[in-house]
Design a protein around this motif. Structure first.
Motif, PDB file in Angstrom:
ATOM      1  N   GLU A   5       0.923  -1.126   0.059  1.00 49.61           N
ATOM      2  CA  GLU A   5      -0.037  -0.017   0.023  1.00 49.61           C
ATOM      3  C   GLU A   5       0.802   1.304   0.123  1.00 49.61           C
ATOM      4  O   GLU A   5       1.958   1.180   0.598  1.00 49.61           O
ATOM      5  CB  GLU A   5      -1.010   0.178   1.177  1.00 49.61           C
ATOM      6  CG  GLU A   5      -1.733  -1.077   1.272  1.00 49.61           C
ATOM      7  CD  GLU A   5      -2.665  -1.263   2.476  1.00 49.61           C
ATOM      8  OE1 GLU A   5      -3.368  -2.018   2.683  1.00 49.61           O
ATOM      9  OE2 GLU A   5      -2.422  -0.275   3.445  1.00 49.61           O
ATOM     10  N   THR A   7       1.419   5.113   0.868  1.00 53.91           N
ATOM     11  CA  THR A   7       0.851   6.321   1.242  1.00 53.91           C
ATOM     12  C   THR A   7       0.776   7.647   0.808  1.00 53.91           C
ATOM     13  O   THR A   7       1.813   7.861  -0.129  1.00 53.91           O
ATOM     14  CB  THR A   7       1.566   6.774   2.693  1.00 53.91           C
ATOM     15  OG1 THR A   7       1.657   5.430   3.571  1.00 53.91           O
ATOM     16  CG2 THR A   7       1.045   7.947   3.353  1.00 53.91           C
ATOM     17  N   SER A  34      -8.039   4.115   0.830  1.00 55.22           N
ATOM     18  CA  SER A  34      -8.697   3.746   1.978  1.00 55.22           C
ATOM     19  C   SER A  34      -7.807   4.558   2.969  1.00 55.22           C
ATOM     20  O   SER A  34      -6.718   5.393   2.652  1.00 55.22           O
ATOM     21  CB  SER A  34      -8.418   2.313   2.218  1.00 55.22           C
ATOM     22  OG  SER A  34      -9.190   1.912   3.491  1.00 55.22           O
ATOM     23  N   ARG A  36      -5.840   4.218   6.884  1.00 55.09           N
ATOM     24  CA  ARG A  36      -5.076   3.666   8.020  1.00 55.09           C
ATOM     25  C   ARG A  36      -4.701   4.380   9.379  1.00 55.09           C
ATOM     26  O   ARG A  36      -4.128   5.391   9.066  1.00 55.09           O
ATOM     27  CB  ARG A  36      -3.724   2.789   7.386  1.00 55.09           C
ATOM     28  CG  ARG A  36      -3.955   1.848   6.088  1.00 55.09           C
ATOM     29  CD  ARG A  36      -4.677   0.756   6.543  1.00 55.09           C
ATOM     30  NE  ARG A  36      -4.728  -0.172   5.432  1.00 55.09           N
ATOM     31  CZ  ARG A  36      -5.957  -0.408   4.877  1.00 55.09           C
ATOM     32  NH1 ARG A  36      -7.337  -0.071   5.127  1.00 55.09           N
ATOM     33  NH2 ARG A  36      -5.888  -1.346   3.827  1.00 55.09           N
ATOM     34  N   ILE A  38      -2.519   4.586  12.190  1.00 54.32           N
ATOM     35  CA  ILE A  38      -1.299   3.933  12.673  1.00 54.32           C
ATOM     36  C   ILE A  38      -0.790   4.571  13.988  1.00 54.32           C
ATOM     37  O   ILE A  38      -0.236   5.594  14.096  1.00 54.32           O
ATOM     38  CB  ILE A  38      -0.174   4.232  11.518  1.00 54.32           C
ATOM     39  CG1 ILE A  38      -0.673   3.431  10.339  1.00 54.32           C
ATOM     40  CG2 ILE A  38       1.138   3.376  11.998  1.00 54.32           C
ATOM     41  CD1 ILE A  38       0.123   3.402   8.972  1.00 54.32           C
ATOM     42  N   PHE A 115      -2.082  -2.241  13.170  1.00 52.71           N
ATOM     43  CA  PHE A 115      -2.415  -1.058  13.541  1.00 52.71           C
ATOM     44  C   PHE A 115      -1.096  -0.246  14.193  1.00 52.71           C
ATOM     45  O   PHE A 115      -1.095   0.892  14.187  1.00 52.71           O
ATOM     46  CB  PHE A 115      -3.632  -0.456  14.229  1.00 52.71           C
ATOM     47  CG  PHE A 115      -3.627  -1.128  15.664  1.00 52.71           C
ATOM     48  CD1 PHE A 115      -3.296  -0.519  16.786  1.00 52.71           C
ATOM     49  CD2 PHE A 115      -4.136  -2.505  15.843  1.00 52.71           C
ATOM     50  CE1 PHE A 115      -3.186  -0.912  17.933  1.00 52.71           C
ATOM     51  CE2 PHE A 115      -4.106  -2.817  17.144  1.00 52.71           C
ATOM     52  CZ  PHE A 115      -3.542  -2.287  18.170  1.00 52.71           C
TER      53      PHE A 115
END
Length: 180
Positions: A5, A7, A34, A36, A38, A115
């Motif tokens: 993925e 960023t 999407s 996330r 973190i 996460f």
């Protein structure tokens, strides 16, 4: 298939004493986007202190997020740039008052990779001698010793209820089985 993925955008939500929280907008492998959440953590160490009698030293500690006391192996947060072994030695003495002659790096693991980036470095410590307990001013623990069988019963009753300690006890049991 590329599972990475990328960023696109990152927003800091919170910077704390122990953790930071950021929100990442990401491009998924299928091209969609999407979010996330973190948690960034500096990492930690955990120590499996084993006495000459083969007992494991644990500490009872109240954990506010759980609202209960649980038994754990000694552990603590790494300071920025700190060597994990030096941190392990410090945490063992701070929480248990013990020093160790022998140190074995057991390995490391991520606590919640969905996460958080927290990694725990795990060490086995033996050749124990009394040092000096030196808890942080906001830290309260009660030291005690258990056999491996007793530790497994504490897992069954959920008095040991954290992954690092369960991992440590299972590691010791595996070593015991290998050495038969």
């Amino acid at each position: 298939m590329d599972l990475n993925e990328r960023t696109i955008k990152e927003k800091s939500i919170y910077k704390g004493k122990i953790i930071d929280l950021t929100i990442h907008d990401v491009k998924l492998p299928n091209g969609k986007e999407s979010k996330r959440e973190i948690v960034t953590h500096p990492g930690a160490v955990a120590v499996i202190p084993v006495t000459t009698e083969g007992k494991v030293i644990l500490v009872n500690q109240f954990r506010k997020p759980l609202e209960k006391v649980i038994a754990e192996i000694p552990a603590g947060k790494l300071e920025k740039g700190e060597d994990p072994l030096l941190c392990a030695k410090r945490e063992l003495e701070e929480e248990t008052g013990m020093l160790a002659e022998n140190w074995t790096n057991v390995g490391s693991f991520y606590t919640s990779p969905g996460f958080a980036d927290e990694i725990i470095h795990l060490y086995l410590a033996d050749g124990l001698t009394e040092g000096k307990e030196n808890l942080d001013e906001d830290e309260f623990v009660e030291r005690f010793e258990v056999t491996l069988d007793e530790a497994e019963r504490l897992i069954e009753t959920q008095h040991i209820h954290d992954a690092k300690t369960v991992y440590a006890i299972q590691y010791l049991r595996l070593q015991q089985l290998k050495n038969r």
